[in-house]
Design an enzyme around this catalytic site. Sequence first.
Site, PDB file in Angstrom:
ATOM      1  N   GLY A 193     -58.746  60.850  33.549  1.00 17.04           N
ATOM      2  CA  GLY A 193     -57.788  61.882  33.966  1.00 17.04           C
ATOM      3  C   GLY A 193     -57.882  61.500  35.853  1.00 17.04           C
TER       4      GLY A 193
ATOM      5  N   LYS B 244     -47.294  57.177  56.778  1.00 17.03           N
ATOM      6  CA  LYS B 244     -47.851  55.583  56.850  1.00 17.03           C
ATOM      7  C   LYS B 244     -46.578  54.582  57.607  1.00 17.03           C
ATOM      8  CE  LYS B 244     -50.760  52.551  54.560  1.00 17.03           C
ATOM      9  NZ  LYS B 244     -51.339  52.444  53.504  1.00 17.03           N
TER      10      LYS B 244
ATOM     11  N   PRO C 191     -46.536  45.965  59.075  1.00 18.34           N
ATOM     12  CA  PRO C 191     -45.043  47.480  59.032  1.00 18.34           C
ATOM     13  C   PRO C 191     -44.368  47.564  57.754  1.00 18.34           C
ATOM     14  CG  PRO C 191     -43.810  45.074  60.061  1.00 18.34           C
ATOM     15  CD  PRO C 191     -45.194  44.962  59.105  1.00 18.34           C
TER      16      PRO C 191
ATOM     17  N   VAL D 228     -64.993  60.033  25.480  1.00 21.31           N
ATOM     18  CA  VAL D 228     -64.525  59.768  24.432  1.00 21.31           C
ATOM     19  C   VAL D 228     -66.278  58.770  24.300  1.00 21.31           C
ATOM     20  CG1 VAL D 228     -63.413  57.157  23.677  1.00 21.31           C
ATOM     21  CG2 VAL D 228     -62.057  59.722  25.030  1.00 21.31           C
TER      22      VAL D 228
ATOM     23  N   THR E 165     -52.722  49.237  47.245  1.00 23.03           N
ATOM     24  CA  THR E 165     -51.767  47.981  46.530  1.00 23.03           C
ATOM     25  C   THR E 165     -51.883  49.339  44.957  1.00 23.03           C
ATOM     26  OG1 THR E 165     -53.436  46.230  45.809  1.00 23.03           O
ATOM     27  CG2 THR E 165     -51.622  45.962  47.843  1.00 23.03           C
TER      28      THR E 165
HETATM   29  C1  LIG Z   1     -63.503  51.528  48.030  1.00 26.76           C
HETATM   30  C2  LIG Z   1     -62.232  51.701  47.063  1.00 26.76           C
HETATM   31  C3  LIG Z   1     -61.116  52.285  48.308  1.00 26.76           C
HETATM   32  C4  LIG Z   1     -59.840  52.259  47.743  1.00 26.76           C
HETATM   33  N1  LIG Z   1     -58.720  52.620  48.497  1.00 26.76           N
HETATM   34  C5  LIG Z   1     -57.586  52.439  47.864  1.00 26.76           C
HETATM   35  C6  LIG Z   1     -56.547  53.157  48.771  1.00 26.76           C
HETATM   36  O1  LIG Z   1     -56.183  52.974  49.398  1.00 26.76           O
HETATM   37  N2  LIG Z   1     -54.277  52.671  47.634  1.00 26.76           N
HETATM   38  C7  LIG Z   1     -54.888  52.678  46.414  1.00 26.76           C
HETATM   39  O2  LIG Z   1     -53.557  52.551  46.428  1.00 26.76           O
HETATM   40  N3  LIG Z   1     -56.030  52.883  45.842  1.00 26.76           N
HETATM   41  C8  LIG Z   1     -57.235  52.461  46.114  1.00 26.76           C
HETATM   42  N4  LIG Z   1     -58.286  52.380  45.549  1.00 26.76           N
HETATM   43  C9  LIG Z   1     -58.053  52.205  43.750  1.00 26.76           C
HETATM   44  C10 LIG Z   1     -57.715  53.535  43.602  1.00 26.76           C
HETATM   45  O3  LIG Z   1     -58.831  54.902  43.450  1.00 26.76           O
HETATM   46  C11 LIG Z   1     -58.423  53.824  41.790  1.00 26.76           C
HETATM   47  O4  LIG Z   1     -56.594  52.640  42.120  1.00 26.76           O
HETATM   48  C12 LIG Z   1     -56.836  55.034  41.278  1.00 26.76           C
HETATM   49  O5  LIG Z   1     -57.885  56.717  42.421  1.00 26.76           O
HETATM   50  C13 LIG Z   1     -57.180  54.954  40.220  1.00 26.76           C
HETATM   51  O6  LIG Z   1     -58.527  55.170  39.585  1.00 26.76           O
HETATM   52  P1  LIG Z   1     -58.642  55.610  37.874  1.00 26.76           P
HETATM   53  O7  LIG Z   1     -57.873  56.307  37.283  1.00 26.76           O
HETATM   54  O8  LIG Z   1     -57.892  53.896  37.087  1.00 26.76           O
HETATM   55  O9  LIG Z   1     -59.908  55.623  37.502  1.00 26.76           O
HETATM   56  P2  LIG Z   1     -61.023  57.045  37.761  1.00 26.76           P
HETATM   57  O10 LIG Z   1     -60.572  57.740  38.835  1.00 26.76           O
HETATM   58  O11 LIG Z   1     -62.413  55.892  37.917  1.00 26.76           O
HETATM   59  O12 LIG Z   1     -61.103  57.908  36.691  1.00 26.76           O
HETATM   60  C14 LIG Z   1     -61.538  57.619  35.428  1.00 26.76           C
HETATM   61  C15 LIG Z   1     -61.136  58.039  34.601  1.00 26.76           C
HETATM   62  O13 LIG Z   1     -61.577  58.191  33.178  1.00 26.76           O
HETATM   63  C16 LIG Z   1     -62.149  58.957  32.799  1.00 26.76           C
HETATM   64  N5  LIG Z   1     -63.498  58.837  31.700  1.00 26.76           N
HETATM   65  C17 LIG Z   1     -64.171  57.371  32.019  1.00 26.76           C
HETATM   66  N6  LIG Z   1     -64.352  57.604  31.115  1.00 26.76           N
HETATM   67  C18 LIG Z   1     -64.886  58.374  29.503  1.00 26.76           C
HETATM   68  C19 LIG Z   1     -65.178  58.239  28.626  1.00 26.76           C
HETATM   69  N7  LIG Z   1     -66.162  58.179  27.983  1.00 26.76           N
HETATM   70  N8  LIG Z   1     -64.147  59.903  27.987  1.00 26.76           N
HETATM   71  C20 LIG Z   1     -63.137  60.307  28.302  1.00 26.76           C
HETATM   72  N9  LIG Z   1     -62.812  60.228  29.775  1.00 26.76           N
HETATM   73  C21 LIG Z   1     -64.157  59.193  30.760  1.00 26.76           C
HETATM   74  C22 LIG Z   1     -62.828  59.582  34.123  1.00 26.76           C
HETATM   75  O14 LIG Z   1     -63.418  61.534  33.385  1.00 26.76           O
HETATM   76  C23 LIG Z   1     -62.092  60.018  34.850  1.00 26.76           C
HETATM   77  O15 LIG Z   1     -61.083  60.804  34.322  1.00 26.76           O
HETATM   78  C24 LIG Z   1     -59.835  51.996  46.083  1.00 26.76           C
HETATM   79  C25 LIG Z   1     -60.823  51.926  45.365  1.00 26.76           C
HETATM   80  C26 LIG Z   1     -61.721  51.937  45.638  1.00 26.76           C
HETATM   81  C27 LIG Z   1     -63.080  51.105  44.538  1.00 26.76           C
END
Ligand SMILES: Cc1cc2nc3c(=O)[nH]c(=O)nc-3n(C[C@H](O)[C@H](O)[C@H](O)COP(=O)(O)OP(=O)(O)OC[C@H]3O[C@@H](n4cnc5c(N)ncnc54)[C@H](O)[C@@H]3O)c2cc1C
Length: 535
Positions: A34, A100, A120, A207, A366
């Site tokens: 989530g 932005k 840009p 999970v 991205t």
């Molecule tokens: C330093 C940094 C800067 C960034 N800056 C940018 C940016 O400027 N622009 C951009 O587009 N992206 C950026 N990103 C990437 C961006 O943060 C992620 O792509 C975005 O937040 C999506 O993350 P996610 O949902 O894939 O993972 P997460 O936010 O890690 O979510 C993982 C989910 O899985 C769930 N989960 C994990 N294990 C289990 C389990 N066993 N059972 C049930 N649920 C589980 C967790 O509860 C959580 O809800 C950045 C990333 C980093 C590291």
Amino acid sequence: MTTATLFNHSYDQSTGRNPTAGLAPVRRIVIVGGGTAGWMTALILARSFIERGVEITLLESPAVGIIGVGEGSTPWLRGFFDSLGIEESEWMPACHATYKCGITFDGWSTRPGFERYFHPFASMLDNLTLKQFIHNVDARVNGADVHAHPDRFFIAAHLAERCRAPKAPESFPFDIWHGYHFDAALLGQFLHRKALERGVRYHSCHVTQANLAADGSIASVSTREGETIAADLFVDCSGFSALLIEKALHTPYVSFSGNLFNDAAVALPTPIDGAIPSETVSTALRHGWAWRIPLTSRYGNGYVYSSSFCTKDEAETELRRHLGLLESDVEARHLKMRIGRVTRHWNRNCLAVGLAQGFIEPLEATALLFIQQTAATFVEFLEKGDLSEAAHQRFNERVNAHFEGTRDYIVTHYKTNSREDTEYWRANAANMNLSDELKQLYAQWMSGKGIAAPVGQQLLGKGYPVFSWYAIMAGMGIFPDRGQLRRPNEREGIYRMGEIDDLIERSSANYPDHRAALGHIAPRRTGPSLQVYFF
Ligand SMILES: Cc1cc2nc3c(=O)[nH]c(=O)nc-3n(C[C@H](O)[C@H](O)[C@H](O)COP(=O)(O)OP(=O)(O)OC[C@H]3O[C@@H](n4cnc5c(N)ncnc54)[C@H](O)[C@@H]3O)c2cc1C
């Protein structure tokens, strides 16, 4: 012809939808995770499938938090909200969001006159000045002393420099393709609410394992709470842990660590007051780069670095010094990053989206675009009802091409750096771990024959359009040294910079102060939407 705004993909993703198409035998979808990826995917799937009776359930662990960074977007996020019919006036204030215009890169090059440049986002108005920019850049690569720094050719650079918003009144009918900055946690909460309103079910559970069917697909997942949850399709949005796509299905992973060295980050907020910038600033530091992202409530700051070249503590100290926070007790957050991608984003009955599918470091912000495009492209495939192995292959090739093209663009920031102050920067400049396409592109640039055709024909164009490639190479100052330049000949020197400055100055007068614009976010424009290139 090269244009800033290319017309092979609609800006509004709703145009690709076929509501009458038959849906494959997918009645039940379970999304694990989530974070932003989970909720964006849930909304994209819900839009196409809930009304056709498909049940979509999102599982989120109460024990594992979201990554909580990722606060800058590309312009594609606008297409995401537009396709869901969610107005800026609704989501932006809820997420402390700002506009932005693009990204300033500061200190990446030491070449005189090119220490700073702006990448840009495209504008319809750029079609009036892009030809001149490319003409001058090509002339300068060939040794002519003409102006070729990108900043004077693009209206977005002008707006960002003056803290203006890329939102003109309706009477000025030129759209600017803009991105956003937003609070990642608030965006997650907003998307969560919207998804529930649109029929997505939410279940808090951890999970613990995926149970495979005889054919190797995922039959169900088991949870710590003692449940077994079955589905026809599983979406892995579990972040870097990649629970389903890697841990359960053992999908091979391709690391990009040889191309891109950064694998860690440290983040710190600072207050914002006065003018609100309409750009991200990316400043090169000793072992990586620092982001500065303006929200209406604070600045988000962070330092992305390579742990092979500096320690966590050194990185935090350097970031604090950069921000003037050496004495401050504001707490820093440290994060690890895994840079690369899985080989198959769609493997059997599992789709991986977000950090679970892969991540290219955040330099060009991205990641949300990958989420959006992976999910939207998957909907296209599902709507056709073709879940064959050939469809899997086409899908994975498409997503992989986007990853590779984007990676190569990010690599170019590092490869073309001219800093010599640390081993980190010298190692990046010397790194020959480049794709063949990238090597050919650099050779083509140096030959002075222009890069529009090769970018258009190659995988590189799948990541970034031609004008972005010109902007980065010119912005970093990849030209003959000043002392080697000669007077332009008649053909090379046809454009007068004063006329371009006037045109951009006059156009930009139509765009309001950013802070003021954020106080009066207007409902969606109804005119023709700007269409742009995509993979
Ligand atoms: C330093 C940094 C800067 C960034 N800056 C940018 C940016 O400027 N622009 C951009 O587009 N992206 C950026 N990103 C990437 C961006 O943060 C992620 O792509 C975005 O937040 C999506 O993350 P996610 O949902 O894939 O993972 P997460 O936010 O890690 O979510 C993982 C989910 O899985 C769930 N989960 C994990 N294990 C289990 C389990 N066993 N059972 C049930 N649920 C589980 C967790 O509860 C959580 O809800 C950045 C990333 C980093 C590291």
